[in-house]
Design a protein around this motif. Structure first.
Motif, PDB file in Angstrom:
ATOM      1  N   GLY A  34     -12.852  -3.229  -2.359  1.00 26.61           N
ATOM      2  CA  GLY A  34     -12.133  -2.030  -2.758  1.00 26.61           C
ATOM      3  C   GLY A  34     -11.333  -1.535  -1.560  1.00 26.61           C
ATOM      4  O   GLY A  34     -11.608  -1.919  -0.420  1.00 26.61           O
ATOM      5  N   ILE A  35     -10.341  -0.703  -1.805  1.00 30.15           N
ATOM      6  CA  ILE A  35      -9.496  -0.183  -0.731  1.00 30.15           C
ATOM      7  C   ILE A  35      -9.360   1.327  -0.856  1.00 30.15           C
ATOM      8  O   ILE A  35      -9.184   1.848  -1.954  1.00 30.15           O
ATOM      9  CB  ILE A  35      -8.090  -0.816  -0.768  1.00 30.15           C
ATOM     10  CG1 ILE A  35      -8.139  -2.284  -0.346  1.00 30.15           C
ATOM     11  CG2 ILE A  35      -7.130  -0.067   0.157  1.00 30.15           C
ATOM     12  CD1 ILE A  35      -6.780  -2.967  -0.346  1.00 30.15           C
ATOM     13  N   ARG A  36      -9.477   1.999   0.264  1.00 29.81           N
ATOM     14  CA  ARG A  36      -9.157   3.427   0.303  1.00 29.81           C
ATOM     15  C   ARG A  36      -8.472   3.742   1.630  1.00 29.81           C
ATOM     16  O   ARG A  36      -8.717   3.070   2.641  1.00 29.81           O
ATOM     17  CB  ARG A  36     -10.404   4.297   0.110  1.00 29.81           C
ATOM     18  CG  ARG A  36     -11.512   4.081   1.111  1.00 29.81           C
ATOM     19  CD  ARG A  36     -12.764   4.847   0.702  1.00 29.81           C
ATOM     20  NE  ARG A  36     -13.886   4.591   1.593  1.00 29.81           N
ATOM     21  CZ  ARG A  36     -14.158   5.288   2.684  1.00 29.81           C
ATOM     22  NH1 ARG A  36     -13.369   6.322   3.022  1.00 29.81           N
ATOM     23  NH2 ARG A  36     -15.196   4.991   3.446  1.00 29.81           N
ATOM     24  N   ILE A  37      -7.606   4.727   1.612  1.00 30.47           N
ATOM     25  CA  ILE A  37      -6.846   5.121   2.801  1.00 30.47           C
ATOM     26  C   ILE A  37      -7.453   6.397   3.371  1.00 30.47           C
ATOM     27  O   ILE A  37      -7.691   7.362   2.647  1.00 30.47           O
ATOM     28  CB  ILE A  37      -5.364   5.355   2.482  1.00 30.47           C
ATOM     29  CG1 ILE A  37      -4.772   4.135   1.763  1.00 30.47           C
ATOM     30  CG2 ILE A  37      -4.594   5.657   3.758  1.00 30.47           C
ATOM     31  CD1 ILE A  37      -4.834   2.862   2.549  1.00 30.47           C
ATOM     32  N   GLN A  38      -7.712   6.383   4.676  1.00 31.32           N
ATOM     33  CA  GLN A  38      -8.297   7.551   5.325  1.00 31.32           C
ATOM     34  C   GLN A  38      -7.741   7.671   6.736  1.00 31.32           C
ATOM     35  O   GLN A  38      -7.888   6.762   7.551  1.00 31.32           O
ATOM     36  CB  GLN A  38      -9.826   7.419   5.373  1.00 31.32           C
ATOM     37  CG  GLN A  38     -10.540   8.600   6.000  1.00 31.32           C
ATOM     38  CD  GLN A  38     -12.039   8.441   5.926  1.00 31.32           C
ATOM     39  OE1 GLN A  38     -12.613   8.092   4.895  1.00 31.32           O
ATOM     40  NE2 GLN A  38     -12.716   8.707   7.037  1.00 31.32           N
ATOM     41  N   GLU A  60       2.113   2.075  -3.234  1.00 32.04           N
ATOM     42  CA  GLU A  60       1.015   2.406  -4.159  1.00 32.04           C
ATOM     43  C   GLU A  60       0.679   1.235  -5.095  1.00 32.04           C
ATOM     44  O   GLU A  60       0.576   1.406  -6.314  1.00 32.04           O
ATOM     45  CB  GLU A  60       1.353   3.664  -4.964  1.00 32.04           C
ATOM     46  CG  GLU A  60       1.526   4.896  -4.092  1.00 32.04           C
ATOM     47  CD  GLU A  60       1.761   6.157  -4.896  1.00 32.04           C
ATOM     48  OE1 GLU A  60       1.960   6.055  -6.123  1.00 32.04           O
ATOM     49  OE2 GLU A  60       1.737   7.255  -4.297  1.00 32.04           O
ATOM     50  N   CYS A  94      -6.546   1.866   6.746  1.00 27.95           N
ATOM     51  CA  CYS A  94      -6.938   1.229   5.493  1.00 27.95           C
ATOM     52  C   CYS A  94      -8.376   0.738   5.626  1.00 27.95           C
ATOM     53  O   CYS A  94      -8.696  -0.055   6.511  1.00 27.95           O
ATOM     54  CB  CYS A  94      -6.016   0.056   5.194  1.00 27.95           C
ATOM     55  SG  CYS A  94      -6.453  -0.779   3.660  1.00 27.95           S
ATOM     56  N   LEU A 123       0.828  -1.207   0.000  1.00 25.43           N
ATOM     57  CA  LEU A 123       0.000   0.000   0.000  1.00 25.43           C
ATOM     58  C   LEU A 123       0.859   1.253   0.000  1.00 25.43           C
ATOM     59  O   LEU A 123       0.565   2.220  -0.702  1.00 25.43           O
ATOM     60  CB  LEU A 123      -0.939  -0.011   1.214  1.00 25.43           C
ATOM     61  CG  LEU A 123      -2.078  -1.033   1.174  1.00 25.43           C
ATOM     62  CD1 LEU A 123      -2.839  -1.035   2.498  1.00 25.43           C
ATOM     63  CD2 LEU A 123      -3.040  -0.725   0.032  1.00 25.43           C
ATOM     64  N   PRO A 176      -2.219  -0.939  -4.445  1.00 23.05           N
ATOM     65  CA  PRO A 176      -3.416  -1.473  -3.774  1.00 23.05           C
ATOM     66  C   PRO A 176      -4.036  -2.650  -4.514  1.00 23.05           C
ATOM     67  O   PRO A 176      -4.663  -3.514  -3.900  1.00 23.05           O
ATOM     68  CB  PRO A 176      -4.370  -0.274  -3.747  1.00 23.05           C
ATOM     69  CG  PRO A 176      -3.917   0.586  -4.890  1.00 23.05           C
ATOM     70  CD  PRO A 176      -2.437   0.434  -4.919  1.00 23.05           C
ATOM     71  N   GLU A 177      -3.847  -2.696  -5.851  1.00 25.89           N
ATOM     72  CA  GLU A 177      -4.445  -3.783  -6.627  1.00 25.89           C
ATOM     73  C   GLU A 177      -3.892  -5.140  -6.207  1.00 25.89           C
ATOM     74  O   GLU A 177      -4.619  -6.152  -6.229  1.00 25.89           O
ATOM     75  CB  GLU A 177      -4.241  -3.560  -8.127  1.00 25.89           C
ATOM     76  CG  GLU A 177      -2.842  -3.739  -8.655  1.00 25.89           C
ATOM     77  CD  GLU A 177      -1.897  -2.579  -8.353  1.00 25.89           C
ATOM     78  OE1 GLU A 177      -0.697  -2.713  -8.637  1.00 25.89           O
ATOM     79  OE2 GLU A 177      -2.372  -1.545  -7.843  1.00 25.89           O
ATOM     80  N   GLU A 231     -13.597  -2.128   1.635  1.00 24.60           N
ATOM     81  CA  GLU A 231     -15.028  -2.077   1.337  1.00 24.60           C
ATOM     82  C   GLU A 231     -15.434  -3.340   0.580  1.00 24.60           C
ATOM     83  O   GLU A 231     -14.943  -3.603  -0.520  1.00 24.60           O
ATOM     84  CB  GLU A 231     -15.359  -0.827   0.525  1.00 24.60           C
ATOM     85  CG  GLU A 231     -15.072   0.456   1.305  1.00 24.60           C
ATOM     86  CD  GLU A 231     -15.437   1.702   0.519  1.00 24.60           C
ATOM     87  OE1 GLU A 231     -15.299   1.679  -0.721  1.00 24.60           O
ATOM     88  OE2 GLU A 231     -15.846   2.698   1.147  1.00 24.60           O
TER      89      GLU A 231
END
Length: 355
Positions: A309-313, A282, A317, A279, A284-285, A320
């Motif tokens: 799916g993945i998102r960083i906040q 970069e 991590c 991650l 994430p796939e 979804e």
């Protein structure tokens, strides 16, 4: 080609004076009956454009998608109004759909819808496409837009669009059923009772009765299908049997085995550092591919692979998981998260999304 060019005038004169003109106009009227009266506003007073379109639709009907698309490309330069553009985009999408390319079709239909024409068929096709992709909320929205567009059609012309209205209600009822909004689905079916065929109504009600565990009523509806629609009967009987037996992963809560959950978290703990590195780098796939590969065995009762799916906040991590309103994915994820080790909760959060 300019509107008043010599070639345009000459071709128009030929069309209006030949037997071919009569044949093409008959074809055009047949397409208007098939697709709806909205076609009358497309390429109005432009026989050249309409001839290109009827030729393209003829090729599409014969399965010659490649040549149909070439014919539609020739038609493109004849688009002068928003109605022309909306119709052109719609039929390019329709041709791609007939050729089996649902995604390309949806792209063109979305663009066609942006022209704000009350072409209900554009919204209807988008509703059907979204339903096939299990995007039930999106499909519901387009069903409502279809019905609103149908309401704007003058009273004298509404009769020929009754079939489209029936199909819209059928699709809407299906969306609501798949989203487990059963009472809403029942209201829609009752409202559309006089529009749907006996077979369409019986199939829809059979599923709803099965969801409520009403065996006798389900059997009554299946009996109607067995008598009049054997193919639909087999499809509906299989689905309702799975629902009544608690084996349908969409409508029923099937929980993953505890030992599979334990194995998943053991694997996750061992590979957490590797996934964090990916991650940060970069990629994430790669993380998505790894997690999906290990999640699928936890949900062996699902016909399709689990999608995430993945998102960083805020340095966390967020994973979804798409459930597409499948009750078993939602319930299974609850079980999975109850067993999530405390040390894996700091940087990893899980959410369910319907899409």
């Amino acid at each position: 080609m300019g509107k008043d060019s010599f070639v345009s005038k000459l071709t128009g004169k030929f069309l209006n004076s030949s037997k071919a003109d009569t044949a093409y106009k008959e074809e055009w009227e047949n397409y208007v009956k098939s697709f709806g009266a909205w076609m009358d506003s497309a390429f109005a007073a432009n026989d050249i454009a309409r001839k290109h379109l009827t030729e393209a639709l003829g090729r599409t009907g014969r399965g010659d998608v490649v040549q149909a698309l070439k014919e539609l490309e020739r038609l493109r330069k004849e688009c002068r109004t928003d109605a022309d553009k909306a119709a052109w985009l719609f039929f390019v999408g329709f041709t791609y759909k007939q050729g089996g390319d649902q995604d390309r079709a949806a792209e063109y239909w979305m663009e066609a819808a942006a022209y704000a024409q009350p072409f209900y068929i554009i919204y209807l096709k988008l509703a059907e496409a979204a339903y096939e992709d299990k995007l039930f909320e999106v499909s519901e929205d387009f069903c409502k837009k279809t019905l609103n567009a149908l309401k704007k059609i003058p009273a004298g012309a509404q009769g020929q669009n009754r079939e489209a209205e029936a199909l819209t209600y059928k699709t809407l009822a299906g969306c609501l059923t798949m989203m487990h909004r059963y009472r809403d689905a029942e209201k829609i079916l009752k409202k559309a009772n006089d529009m749907l065929t006996q077979e369409e109504s019986a199939a829809a009600w059979a599923v709803l009765y099965a969801v409520h565990g009403e065996n006798d009523k389900t059997a009554e509806k299946l009996a109607i299908l067995k008598e009049t629609a054997p193919d639909l009967y087999l499809k509906t009987e299989k689905l309702t049997a799975r629902i009544l037996s608690g084996e349908d992963a969409h409508f029923c809560r099937i929980l993953p085995k505890e030992e599979l959950i334990v194995l998943f978290w053991e694997w996750f703990a061992v590979h957490e550092a590797d996934m964090v590195t990916m991650l940060v780098g970069e990629h994430p796939e790669k993380v998505i591919e790894m997690i999906q590969e290990k999640l699928n065995p936890v949900f062996p009762f699902m016909e399709q692979d689990i999608e995430i799916g993945i998102r960083i906040q805020n340095a966390q991590c967020i994973l979804e998981v798409a459930d597409y309103y499948a009750a078993s994915i939602h319930a299974g994820l609850d079980q999975l998260l109850k067993a999530q080790p405390e040390e894996l909760k700091t940087h990893w959060k899980w959410n369910v999304v319907h899409y």
